[in-house]
Design a protein around this motif. Structure first.
Motif, mmCIF file in Angstrom:
data_model
loop_
_atom_site.group_PDB
_atom_site.id
_atom_site.type_symbol
_atom_site.label_atom_id
_atom_site.label_comp_id
_atom_site.label_asym_id
_atom_site.label_seq_id
_atom_site.Cartn_x
_atom_site.Cartn_y
_atom_site.Cartn_z
ATOM 1 N N ASP A 1 0.811 -1.220 0.000
ATOM 2 C CA ASP A 1 0.000 0.000 0.000
ATOM 3 C C ASP A 1 0.846 1.273 0.000
ATOM 4 O OD1 ASP A 1 -2.297 -1.498 -0.029
ATOM 5 O OD2 ASP A 1 -2.648 -1.344 2.132
ATOM 6 N N SER A 2 2.020 1.230 0.635
ATOM 7 C CA SER A 2 2.882 2.421 0.737
ATOM 8 C C SER A 2 4.329 2.027 0.444
ATOM 9 C CB SER A 2 2.790 3.024 2.136
ATOM 10 O OG SER A 2 1.470 3.339 2.463
ATOM 11 N N PRO A 3 4.651 1.721 -0.821
ATOM 12 C CA PRO A 3 5.987 1.205 -1.131
ATOM 13 C C PRO A 3 7.130 2.179 -0.852
ATOM 14 C CG PRO A 3 4.738 1.608 -3.144
ATOM 15 C CD PRO A 3 3.813 1.831 -2.004
ATOM 16 N N GLY A 4 6.859 3.460 -0.851
ATOM 17 C CA GLY A 4 7.927 4.424 -0.612
ATOM 18 C C GLY A 4 8.066 4.864 0.829
ATOM 19 N N ASP A 5 7.195 4.400 1.708
ATOM 20 C CA ASP A 5 7.204 4.821 3.106
ATOM 21 C C ASP A 5 8.238 4.006 3.884
ATOM 22 O OD1 ASP A 5 6.631 5.753 5.645
ATOM 23 O OD2 ASP A 5 4.454 5.670 5.356
ATOM 24 N N ALA A 6 9.292 4.682 4.345
ATOM 25 C CA ALA A 6 10.409 4.007 5.018
ATOM 26 C C ALA A 6 9.993 3.327 6.323
ATOM 27 C CB ALA A 6 11.528 5.002 5.293
ATOM 28 N N ARG A 7 8.959 3.835 6.994
ATOM 29 C CA ARG A 7 8.586 3.230 8.278
ATOM 30 C C ARG A 7 8.026 1.821 8.111
ATOM 31 N NH1 ARG A 7 2.939 6.138 9.998
ATOM 32 N NH2 ARG A 7 2.087 6.122 7.892
ATOM 33 N N TYR A 8 7.522 1.485 6.933
ATOM 34 C CA TYR A 8 7.015 0.132 6.688
ATOM 35 C C TYR A 8 8.110 -0.797 6.163
ATOM 36 C CZ TYR A 8 2.406 2.238 7.184
ATOM 37 O OH TYR A 8 1.309 2.892 7.659
ATOM 38 N N ARG A 9 9.301 -0.294 5.986
ATOM 39 C CA ARG A 9 10.409 -1.092 5.457
ATOM 40 C C ARG A 9 11.468 -1.364 6.521
ATOM 41 N NH1 ARG A 9 11.278 -1.789 0.129
ATOM 42 N NH2 ARG A 9 9.568 -1.174 -1.204
ATOM 43 N N ARG A 10 11.123 -1.167 7.776
ATOM 44 C CA ARG A 10 12.071 -1.391 8.869
ATOM 45 C C ARG A 10 11.329 -2.032 10.041
ATOM 46 N NH1 ARG A 10 16.905 0.414 9.436
ATOM 47 N NH2 ARG A 10 16.659 1.913 7.757
ATOM 48 N N LEU A 11 11.880 -3.127 10.550
ATOM 49 C CA LEU A 11 11.318 -3.818 11.710
ATOM 50 C C LEU A 11 12.402 -3.950 12.779
ATOM 51 C CD1 LEU A 11 9.532 -6.780 9.914
ATOM 52 C CD2 LEU A 11 8.432 -4.817 10.961
ATOM 53 N N ARG A 12 12.112 -3.477 13.977
ATOM 54 C CA ARG A 12 13.065 -3.632 15.083
ATOM 55 C C ARG A 12 12.993 -5.069 15.605
ATOM 56 N NH1 ARG A 12 10.062 0.249 17.255
ATOM 57 N NH2 ARG A 12 9.882 -0.933 19.180
ATOM 58 N N VAL A 13 14.142 -5.683 15.817
ATOM 59 C CA VAL A 13 14.146 -7.073 16.285
ATOM 60 C C VAL A 13 13.723 -7.181 17.750
ATOM 61 C CG1 VAL A 13 15.811 -7.902 14.603
ATOM 62 C CG2 VAL A 13 16.624 -7.036 16.785
ATOM 63 N N ASP A 14 13.753 -6.073 18.479
ATOM 64 C CA ASP A 14 13.297 -6.118 19.869
ATOM 65 C C ASP A 14 11.812 -5.757 19.992
ATOM 66 O OD1 ASP A 14 13.556 -3.436 19.247
ATOM 67 O OD2 ASP A 14 14.543 -2.888 21.128
ATOM 68 N N ASN A 15 11.141 -5.514 18.877
ATOM 69 C CA ASN A 15 9.717 -5.225 18.861
ATOM 70 C C ASN A 15 8.965 -6.446 19.384
ATOM 71 O OD1 ASN A 15 6.976 -5.303 17.773
ATOM 72 N ND2 ASN A 15 7.538 -3.473 16.622
ATOM 73 N N ARG A 16 8.031 -6.218 20.308
ATOM 74 C CA ARG A 16 7.308 -7.320 20.943
ATOM 75 C C ARG A 16 6.549 -8.176 19.919
ATOM 76 N NH1 ARG A 16 2.691 -5.759 24.794
ATOM 77 N NH2 ARG A 16 3.755 -3.820 24.389
ATOM 78 N N ALA A 17 5.906 -7.531 18.951
ATOM 79 C CA ALA A 17 5.154 -8.278 17.929
ATOM 80 C C ALA A 17 6.104 -9.108 17.069
ATOM 81 C CB ALA A 17 4.353 -7.321 17.055
ATOM 82 N N TYR A 18 7.246 -8.538 16.700
ATOM 83 C CA TYR A 18 8.219 -9.266 15.889
ATOM 84 C C TYR A 18 8.716 -10.501 16.635
ATOM 85 C CZ TYR A 18 12.353 -10.397 13.180
ATOM 86 O OH TYR A 18 13.285 -11.067 12.430
ATOM 87 N N VAL A 19 9.061 -10.318 17.891
ATOM 88 C CA VAL A 19 9.573 -11.443 18.684
ATOM 89 C C VAL A 19 8.518 -12.547 18.801
ATOM 90 C CG1 VAL A 19 10.321 -12.137 21.006
ATOM 91 C CG2 VAL A 19 11.234 -10.053 19.971
ATOM 92 N N ALA A 20 7.285 -12.167 19.100
ATOM 93 C CA ALA A 20 6.228 -13.166 19.299
ATOM 94 C C ALA A 20 5.843 -13.868 18.005
ATOM 95 C CB ALA A 20 4.999 -12.500 19.909
ATOM 96 N N HIS A 21 5.713 -13.114 16.917
ATOM 97 C CA HIS A 21 5.161 -13.679 15.692
ATOM 98 C C HIS A 21 6.206 -14.224 14.725
ATOM 99 C CE1 HIS A 21 1.398 -12.264 17.107
ATOM 100 N NE2 HIS A 21 1.666 -10.993 16.903
ATOM 101 N N VAL A 22 7.422 -13.739 14.804
ATOM 102 C CA VAL A 22 8.440 -14.211 13.866
ATOM 103 C C VAL A 22 9.376 -15.206 14.529
ATOM 104 C CG1 VAL A 22 10.331 -13.520 12.357
ATOM 105 C CG2 VAL A 22 8.299 -12.096 12.509
ATOM 106 N N LEU A 23 9.851 -14.892 15.702
ATOM 107 C CA LEU A 23 10.798 -15.783 16.355
ATOM 108 C C LEU A 23 10.110 -16.959 17.045
ATOM 109 C CD1 LEU A 23 13.254 -13.153 17.859
ATOM 110 C CD2 LEU A 23 13.350 -14.307 15.640
ATOM 111 N N GLY A 24 8.816 -16.836 17.327
ATOM 112 C CA GLY A 24 8.101 -17.872 18.051
ATOM 113 C C GLY A 24 7.508 -18.971 17.189
ATOM 114 N N VAL A 25 7.562 -18.840 15.870
ATOM 115 C CA VAL A 25 6.936 -19.831 14.980
ATOM 116 C C VAL A 25 7.934 -20.268 13.912
ATOM 117 C CG1 VAL A 25 5.082 -20.206 13.316
ATOM 118 C CG2 VAL A 25 4.639 -18.892 15.376
ATOM 119 N N ARG A 26 8.104 -21.579 13.787
ATOM 120 C CA ARG A 26 9.003 -22.099 12.743
ATOM 121 C C ARG A 26 8.532 -21.650 11.369
ATOM 122 N NH1 ARG A 26 8.491 -27.718 15.079
ATOM 123 N NH2 ARG A 26 6.691 -27.549 13.739
ATOM 124 N N GLY A 27 9.452 -21.193 10.566
ATOM 125 C CA GLY A 27 9.151 -20.802 9.199
ATOM 126 C C GLY A 27 8.871 -19.323 9.017
#
Length: 171
Positions: A83-109
């Motif tokens: 939806d916003s390909p040029g918006d830099a805030r949607y192109r960066r994810l902090r690895v200490d972000n609670r959602a990132y840790v729960a949803h990416v690191l907590g599930v295989r794949g």
């Protein structure tokens, strides 16, 4: 009567399932490649094979609810980029972000799914970044949505099996 039964089942379902059925973000942007070679939105840089393996791995995760939340997170992040390909805030994810840790690191794949979409770790390791030359198309978000629908069906079939009802039984 059928609508009432559906609402009752939805009320008993995991929270991610209700949200997935009621509030999919829409990706209104569709990009194409023009004759000059300029990048538009359907010029996808996603590794489709790797994404398929990642989604299959996530579907095989023993906790369907966690897998569903993870696929939904992957979908939401992808839709934001579409939806916003040029918006830099949607192109960066902090690895200490609670959602990132729960949803990416907590599930295989899940981390493999982000890698397939083009996300790379920053040199300092504090964030994952989607490079400017990486593009995600609405076709890719459709594939992720199909996976989410498959997880919903899988969770529903387990719920039916747990209650001792046959899916073929008359209501």
């Amino acid at each position: 009567l059928m609508r009432a039964k559906a609402k009752a089942r939805l009320a008993q379902s995991p929270p991610w399932m209700a949200l997935a059925k009621l509030s999919f973000p829409t990706s209104a942007l569709t990009l194409n490649v023009d004759s000059g070679g300029a990048v538009s939105a359907d010029a996808d840089t996603v590794d489709v094979g790797l994404l398929g393996v990642a989604l299959q791995t996530m579907q095989e995760h023993p906790n369907i609810s966690a897998a569903g939340e993870s696929v939904r997170y992957l979908y939401r992040i992808s839709c934001n980029v579409v939806d916003s390909p040029g918006d830099a805030r949607y192109r960066r994810l902090r690895v200490d972000n609670r959602a990132y840790v729960a949803h990416v690191l907590g599930v295989r794949g899940a981390s493999l799914g982000f890698e397939a979409l083009g996300w790379v770790e920053s040199p300092d390791g504090s964030t994952y970044v989607l490079p400017e030359d990486a593009h995600i198309s609405s076709a890719t978000t459709d594939v992720i949505m199909d996976c989410m629908k498959g997880l919903i069906a899988q969770a529903a079939s387990q719920t039916v099996g747990r209650k001792g009802h046959s899916p073929d039984a008359k209501l």
